[in-house]
Design a protein around this motif. Sequence first.
Motif, short mmCIF file in Angstrom:
data_model
loop_
_atom_site.label_atom_id
_atom_site.label_comp_id
_atom_site.label_asym_id
_atom_site.label_seq_id
_atom_site.Cartn_x
_atom_site.Cartn_y
_atom_site.Cartn_z
N ASP A 149 1.36 -1.17 -0.45
CA ASP A 149 0.24 0.20 0.43
C ASP A 149 0.88 1.13 -0.31
OD1 ASP A 149 -1.58 2.42 0.96
OD2 ASP A 149 -3.08 1.09 2.54
N LYS A 151 -0.20 4.19 0.08
CA LYS A 151 -0.54 5.42 1.41
C LYS A 151 0.15 4.82 2.74
CE LYS A 151 -1.92 8.47 -1.08
NZ LYS A 151 -1.89 10.06 -0.83
N ARG A 152 0.37 3.64 2.49
CA ARG A 152 0.28 3.25 4.11
C ARG A 152 1.45 2.28 4.40
NH1 ARG A 152 -4.23 4.06 2.33
NH2 ARG A 152 -5.78 4.61 3.30
N GLY A 166 -4.64 5.10 -4.97
CA GLY A 166 -3.71 5.89 -3.97
C GLY A 166 -4.86 6.54 -2.94
N TRP A 167 -6.04 6.38 -2.41
CA TRP A 167 -6.59 7.04 -1.49
C TRP A 167 -5.57 6.19 -0.24
CZ3 TRP A 167 -12.03 4.28 -3.15
CH2 TRP A 167 -12.42 5.24 -3.73
#
Length: 167
Positions: A149, A151-152, A166-167
Amino acid sequence: MKTKRTTTRPPRAGFTMMELVLVLLSLLIIAAIAMPRFGKVQGRTQDSERTADLESVQAALEAYKQDHGSYPAVEGWRGDAQNYGGSGYGADGYVPGLVPDYLQELPRDPDPSYPGETEGYLYKSNGKDYKLIAHKTPSDFPTNHRFYDPKRRTWAYQVSSRGGRGW
């Protein structure tokens, strides 16, 4: 003349205290060496189960979209974690609409200590795109992992549509 009788004692059966201490000490050393390795194996096993869970929900989401023309939409992040709704695993679970037609039940984290307040499975969708993550539960986060991920980076695995990545 009387002969002196000598009696010999039979050897004692069992272990001496020193032998028992040495055996116990050896077992403790072996256990100390093995326990961290066992923990890593258990973590890898649970991570494999998480990735299988993500894949099964991903397949169900794609089948749902084929039938309905969109993914199940939700407001913000929705999950089995308490701070994200504490949604269950049935028909109105953290991914509404998949149970029972596409999945028998939504997956639960393989570690029984989850979900927590913020840890567990989380889902987000606007109908056009989606993202599903195993949030703060995986043990390992290699950057070449296909469930990586962006983002994380160090606390989640994810599957998503192209627009939801991309959230």
